[in-house]
Scaffold this motif. Structure first.
Motif, PDB file in Angstrom:
ATOM      1  N   THR A 117      -9.160  -4.410   1.112  1.00  0.00           N
ATOM      2  CA  THR A 117      -7.748  -4.452   0.715  1.00  0.00           C
ATOM      3  C   THR A 117      -7.025  -3.140   0.974  1.00  0.00           C
ATOM      4  OG1 THR A 117      -8.378  -3.923  -1.568  1.00  0.00           O
ATOM      5  CG2 THR A 117      -8.074  -6.245  -1.027  1.00  0.00           C
ATOM      6  N   ASN A 124      -6.606  -8.981   1.758  1.00  0.00           N
ATOM      7  CA  ASN A 124      -7.709  -8.432   2.537  1.00  0.00           C
ATOM      8  C   ASN A 124      -7.281  -8.291   3.997  1.00  0.00           C
ATOM      9  OD1 ASN A 124     -10.141  -8.811   4.398  1.00  0.00           O
ATOM     10  ND2 ASN A 124     -11.165  -8.465   2.440  1.00  0.00           N
ATOM     11  N   TYR A 125      -7.530  -7.114   4.584  1.00  0.00           N
ATOM     12  CA  TYR A 125      -7.128  -6.843   5.969  1.00  0.00           C
ATOM     13  C   TYR A 125      -8.311  -6.773   6.923  1.00  0.00           C
ATOM     14  CZ  TYR A 125      -2.825  -5.489   3.676  1.00  0.00           C
ATOM     15  OH  TYR A 125      -1.686  -5.498   2.906  1.00  0.00           O
ATOM     16  N   TYR A 130      -8.266 -12.673  -4.347  1.00  0.00           N
ATOM     17  CA  TYR A 130      -8.051 -12.032  -3.053  1.00  0.00           C
ATOM     18  C   TYR A 130      -7.865 -13.091  -1.978  1.00  0.00           C
ATOM     19  CZ  TYR A 130     -10.146  -8.247  -5.709  1.00  0.00           C
ATOM     20  OH  TYR A 130     -10.435  -7.335  -6.674  1.00  0.00           O
ATOM     21  N   SER A 178      -7.060 -13.586   2.489  1.00  0.00           N
ATOM     22  CA  SER A 178      -7.013 -12.987   3.816  1.00  0.00           C
ATOM     23  C   SER A 178      -6.153 -13.857   4.716  1.00  0.00           C
ATOM     24  CB  SER A 178      -8.421 -12.868   4.409  1.00  0.00           C
ATOM     25  OG  SER A 178      -8.360 -12.460   5.764  1.00  0.00           O
ATOM     26  N   GLN A 201       0.818  -1.204   0.000  1.00  0.00           N
ATOM     27  CA  GLN A 201       0.000   0.000   0.000  1.00  0.00           C
ATOM     28  C   GLN A 201       0.854   1.257   0.000  1.00  0.00           C
ATOM     29  OE1 GLN A 201      -2.087  -0.777   3.638  1.00  0.00           O
ATOM     30  NE2 GLN A 201      -3.840  -1.704   2.613  1.00  0.00           N
ATOM     31  N   GLY A 236      -8.960  -3.209  -6.180  1.00  0.00           N
ATOM     32  CA  GLY A 236      -8.784  -4.236  -5.156  1.00  0.00           C
ATOM     33  C   GLY A 236     -10.109  -4.543  -4.501  1.00  0.00           C
ATOM     34  N   LEU A 265      -4.668  -4.423  -5.568  1.00  0.00           N
ATOM     35  CA  LEU A 265      -4.346  -4.907  -4.233  1.00  0.00           C
ATOM     36  C   LEU A 265      -5.039  -6.252  -4.021  1.00  0.00           C
ATOM     37  CD1 LEU A 265      -4.793  -1.597  -2.189  1.00  0.00           C
ATOM     38  CD2 LEU A 265      -2.648  -2.619  -2.980  1.00  0.00           C
ATOM     39  N   ARG A 266      -4.359  -7.212  -3.427  1.00  0.00           N
ATOM     40  CA  ARG A 266      -4.885  -8.566  -3.322  1.00  0.00           C
ATOM     41  C   ARG A 266      -5.137  -9.043  -1.894  1.00  0.00           C
ATOM     42  NH1 ARG A 266      -3.661 -11.392  -8.179  1.00  0.00           N
ATOM     43  NH2 ARG A 266      -2.328 -10.208  -9.582  1.00  0.00           N
TER      44      ARG A 266
END
Length: 765
Positions: free
Chosen positions: A298, A566-567, A607, A609, A278, A294, A563-564
C-alpha cells in the motif's frame, strides 16, 4: 536548460520490451532538445488536439507525446503517453486529447469521441475476461445469493452526483451505481482514466465521498472547463503543478533525474509516483507521534521515504533519524532515500544535522560505545555496571541455564520453563521500566501480557531473572535488548543536561519492534511537532508480539490512518494472501480509537488492488523429489517466457520457510541444471532467480514468486518444541500466518504455491 517530462503510469505498460533501450534514449533526447537528430518530432494532420506529436523510436515504433508550450517563454513541457507500431501511433495520436477533468481539474489523456458504444464494447470485453477467470467462483457465489439480493456497492450514490461533483465519466458513473461486485470489478478494469477507477474503488470500500473528493481534486485552473474540451497550455501547466495532478505523473526536471530512473530498469519505480492519499502524509504537520498503517504493497515505505526527504528539505539543519528493524531493510531505506534525492544530506553520526539511517540495534551502538560512561545507566537498568560489556550471543542457552539455577531455590514449572515466554516477559515488563528488585517486579503492571502470574510465580520468575543477570555480569556480557535499554537510560540522562539527539524520528516496520526498542526510539526525540512517524502493518508482524505504543510512552491519541489501496499485488494474489489471515485477530497492537482497529480481525473490505492477473497456482506432490521436479519445470517455462533478464535485480523469487529447505532446494535445482542464487543476509549477486527464506523476503518484491514447501510440517513451524501458554501459542500462530502472508504478497504478477503430501492448514482449500 532541459524540458520537463510528465509521464503517466500507463506509458510504461505500453513500451514493448524489445524497444525499451531505444525508448530510454528517445526520452533522454526529447528532454534535452526536440531538434536533436533522429527524433523526427512530427505534428499530425487534422488532430483532435493540435499539441499532439509522434516521435521516432525506431523504424517500426513511434512515441505519442503532447507538447505543452510555456506561454511565458522557455522550454516546452512534454507528456509522453505511449509507444506503438507506426500506423497505430498515428491513429492514436490523431484521436487523443489532453484535457482537464471538468470537476476535479486533473489533467487527463483520453481518446476524443469515445462513444457510449466504445465504452460498452470495452466493458463487454473486460466482463468476458473477468468471467473467464472467475467462472467457477462467480457461479458458486451466485448460487448462495437469493435472486434480486446481490450487493451493489455503489447503490447509495447518485450517478449524476458522481459526474458533476467528482468528475467520473458519464457512462462509467451510470453503470457503476447499478453494478454488483463482479460487474464493478469489470467496470474498474474498463475505465479509461486510472484515477477514476481508484475513486470508484475507494467509494466501494467505504471511504466517505468528501474524503474521496478532496483526494482527487486539483487546484482549479483559471478558466472555465467543459467536459471533453481541450484545455489551454497555461491551464494545463497550472494543473500539472498541483500535488494531486503530480501524483498521476512521474515528473522529471533534469537529465540526471531521468537518467537515474531509466538506468534502474524499473520504469514503475516506487519513488516516482505518490498517490493523492499517500502525498497528504508526506507533508502532514502533526502535533505528536503519528502512525500510518496499511497492508503489504500500500506504499507505507514510499510515504516514509518521501516524508524523510521532505523534512530534510524543509530544514537542512534538522537532525533526522530514519530507522527500521533489520539490517537488510535499513540498507534498502538508505538506497531509496538517496535514490529519491542524491543530494540530500546524510549524517555521519547520530545527532549530526541531516538524515541518519540505521536499524534500531545499530542506533544503540552509537550510544553504548567504547569510551562512553555506562555506569549510572547500567546500574539503574540491570543493577550492575561495566566499562565495555560484550554482546551476549547465546541468549537462549543462558535463559535455559538460568531456569536450571533458579529451580534449585524454588520450583519452576509451566510457562516459566519456556524461553519464548521468559524473553518476552523480560522485554515487555522488566527492561522497559528498569526493574532491578523483586519488590519492584511484584508491584509492576503486566498490562497486555496474556499469562497471569500469581505471587509465587512472580517470585520464581524473578529468581530466573536474577540468575540470568548474574551469569551476564560474570561473563561481562549484555544482550542486544539489554544494551538498548541501557542506551535508552543514557539518552534520558543526556537529555536532562543537553536535550534530545534528534528532531524527527521516522520508523518503518514498527510492528516488529518490542517495547524496549519503542521506548528507545521515544527517547531519541522530544515530544512535539512532527516528532515521530511510525509506519507498519500488524498483518506483517513476524518477529515481535503485539505491542501498543501508548503503553510505552508513544501516545498516538487518534493520530493514525490506514492506507487501503495495494499498488504491488494483483487482486487475485492479494485475495489469496488475505485468505491466509482469516481466523486471526490482529487488533492487539492498536488502541481502540485508532482508524481501522476494527478491521484487523477480517480481510473483507480492508485492502483492494486495481491490478488484475492470473489466479495463483497450486501444486501438491507425493514426494519432495516430485515437488522439486515441478518447480524446476515451472522455472524453466517462466525463464523462457520472460526472455533474457537485463534487470540488475532478480525478477523471480523462490521462498521457503526454513534455511534448510532453502539450501536443499538450491542444490536440487542445480542438479536439474538450473542456476539460481542463494540469498541469506547480503544482497543480490546477479539477476538469476533468488532463493531465500520467507523472513529474508521481507521488503522485497518480484514479478513472479514460488512459495516452496508450504506443507503442514513447515507452516506453521515456530511453535514446534515449545510448551506455550494459550496467549503465547496464539501469538506464535499469528506470526506464522503473517509470515506466509508476507511471502504471498511479494509477487506482482504470478504466484505458485507447492507442498509435499499435506498442504499447510493456512492455505485455502
Amino acid at each position: 536548460m532541459s524540458s520537463m517530462l510528465y509521464i503517466p503510469p500507463t506509458f510504461f505498460t505500453s513500451v514493448p520490451k524489445q524497444v525499451s533501450a531505444q525508448t530510454t534514449e528517445t526520452l533522454r533526447k526529447l528532454q534535452e532538445s526536440a531538434d536533436l537528430p533522429g527524433l523526427h518530432v512530427e505534428p499530425m494532420q487534422q488532430p483532435a488536439d493540435a499539441r499532439v506529436r509522434t516521435v521516432r523510436v525506431n523504424d517500426q515504433f513511434r512515441m505519442v507525446v503532447f507538447k505543452i508550450d510555456n506561454p511565458d517563454g522557455g522550454e516546452p513541457t512534454w507528456i509522453p503517453t505511449g509507444v506503438y507500431n507506426h500506423d497505430d501511433a498515428i491513429k492514436i495520436a490523431r484521436s487523443s486529447v489532453c484535457t482537464l477533468n471538468p470537476a476535479t481539474g486533473i489533467p487527463e489523456i483520453r481518446s476524443n469521441g469515445d462513444s457510449e458504444a466504445d465504452f460498452e464494447a470495452r466493458l463487454r470485453a473486460h466482463t468476458a475476461k473477468l468471467e473467464a477467470r472467475h467462472k467457477a467462483e462467480l457461479a458458486a457465489a451466485r448460487s448462495h445469493i437469493p435472486e434480486g439480493t446481490e450487493h451493489t456497492p455503489l447503490e447509495h450514490y447518485d450517478a449524476a452526483h458522481l459526474v458533476s461533483d467528482l468528475g467520473i465519466d458519464h457512462d462509467l458513473a451510470y453503470a457503476a451505481v447499478k453494478a454488483n461486485e463482479a460487474q464493478l470489478e469489470a467496470l474498474i478494469d474498463a475505465a479509461e482514466i486510472p484515477w477514476q477507477a481508484e475513486a470508484l474503488l475507494a467509494l466501494a470500500v467505504g471511504d466517505p465521498f468528501a474524503v474521496v473528493l478532496e483526494r482527487y481534486s486539483a487546484a482549479p485552473a483559471n478558466e472555465a472547463r467543459k467536459e471533453g474540451e481541450v484545455a489551454s497550455d497555461r491551464a494545463l501547466l497550472e494543473a500539472l503543478a498541483t500535488d494531486t495532478a503530480r501524483s498521476n505523473f512521474a515528473v522529471f526536471t533534469s537529465d540526471d533525474d531521468l537518467q537515474r530512473v531509466l538506468e534502474s530498469g524499473d520504469f514503475e519505480a516506487w519513488r516516482l509516483f505518490l498517490h493523492p492519499e499517500q502525498r497528504r502524509y508526506v507533508t502532514l504537520h502533526t502535533n505528536g507521534p503519528y502512525r500510518l498503517t496499511g497492508g503489504a504493497g500500500t506504499g507505507k515505505t514510499v510515504v516514509l521515504v518521501h516524508r524523510t526527504v521532505e523534512l530534510a528539505r524543509r530544514n537542512p539543519e534538522a537532525r533526522i533519524i530514519a530507522t527500521t528493524f533489520t539490517t537488510n531493510l535499513a540498507e534498502q531505506l538508505r538506497a531509496h532515500i538517496q535514490s529519491l534525492d542524491p543530494d540530500v544530506r546524510i549524517a555521519e553520526n547520530l545527532g549530526d544535522p541531516g538524515i541518519f539511517i540505521a536499524n534500531v540495534d545499530q542506533l544503540a551502538t552509537h550510544i553504548v560505545r567504547p569510551g562512553a560512561d555506562l555506569s549510572e545507566a547500567m546500574r539503574e537498568v540491570l543493577g550492575w555496571s561495566s566499562d565495555v560489556p560484550r554482546v551476549r550471543t547465546n541468549e537462549n542457552a543462558a535463559w535455559s541455564d538460568a531456569v536450571a539455577t533458579a529451580s534449585l531455590r524454588t520450583p519452576i514449572e509451566g510457562v516459566l520453563e519456556e524461553v519464548p515466554f521468559l524473553t518476552t516477559e523480560y522485554a515487555s515488563v522488566v527492561l522497559p521500566f528498569a526493574l532491578t528488585s523483586a519488590h519492584e517486579y511484584m508491584r509492576a503492571s503486566r498490562k497486555g501480557r496474556g499469562a497471569k502470574l500469581g505471587r509465587k510465580q512472580r517470585t520464581a520468575m524473578w529468581n530466573i531473572i536474577e540468575a540470568f543477570r548474574d551469569s551476564g555480569q560474570l561473563a561481562d556480557e549484555v544482550t542486544f535488548t539489554e544494551r538498548i535499554a541501557i542506551a535508552t537510560r543514557m539518552l534520558d540522562l543526556h537529555a536532562e543536561k543537553n536535550g534530545r539527539v534528534a528532531d524527527h524520528v521516522l520508523v518503518d516496520e514498527t510492528q516488529d519492534l518490542d517495547p524496549v526498542r519503542l521506548m528507545y526510539l521515544r527517547a531519541l526525540v522530544a515530544e512535539g511537532p512532527d516528532d515521530m512517524f511510525l509506519a507498519g502493518d500488524e498483518h506483517q508482524r513476524i518477529y515481535s508480539t503485539a505491542v501498543r505504543p501508548s503503553h510505552y510512552g508513544i501516545n498516538i491519541r487518534g493520530r493514525s490512518r490506514r492506507l487501503r489501496l495495494n499498488y504491488r499485488t494483483t487482486a487475485q494474489n492479494l485475495d489469496l494472501a488475505l485468505s491466509i489471515l482469516d481466523g486471526g485477530d490482529y487488533s492487539g497492537a492498536l488502541d481502540s480509537d485508532e482508524a481501522g482497529s476494527d478491521e484487523l480481525t477480517t480481510r473483507h473490505g480492508t485492502y483492494r488492488s486495481l491490478m488484475r492477473g492470473p489466479a495463483p497456482e497450486f501444486f501438491g506432490a507425493e514426494t519432495l523429489s516430485e515437488e522439486c521436479d515441478h518447480v524446476a519445470h515451472v522455472l524453466r517455462a517462466w525463464l523462457e517466457d520472460m526472455g533474457e533478464d537485463e534487470h540488475a535485480s532478480p525478477r523471480i523469487g523462490i521462498l521457503t520457510r526454513t534455511k534448510t529447505q532453502r539450501d536443499n532446494l538450491v542444490r536440487a535445482l542445480e542438479e536439474r541444471d538450473l542456476r539460481v542464487q542463494n540469498i541469506d543476509r547480503g544482497g543480490y549477486l546477479n539477476s538469476r532467480p533468488a532463493v531465500m527464506t520467507l523472513h529474508r523476503s521481507k521488503g522485497t518484491e518480484f514479478e513472479r514468486v514460488i512459495l516452496f514447501g508450504i506443507d503442514d510440517q513447515h507452516v506453521p513451524y515456530a511453535v514446534r518444541g515449545y510448551n506455550f501458554d494459550p496467549d503465547g501459542h496464539n501469538e506464535a500462530m499469528l506470526r506464522e500466518r503473517s509470515l506466509l502472508y508476507v511471502g504471498a504478497t511479494r509477487a506482482r504478477e504470478r504466484l505458485l504455491v507447492t507442498w509435499t503430501r499435506q498442504r499447510s492448514a493456512y492455505l485455502p482449500r
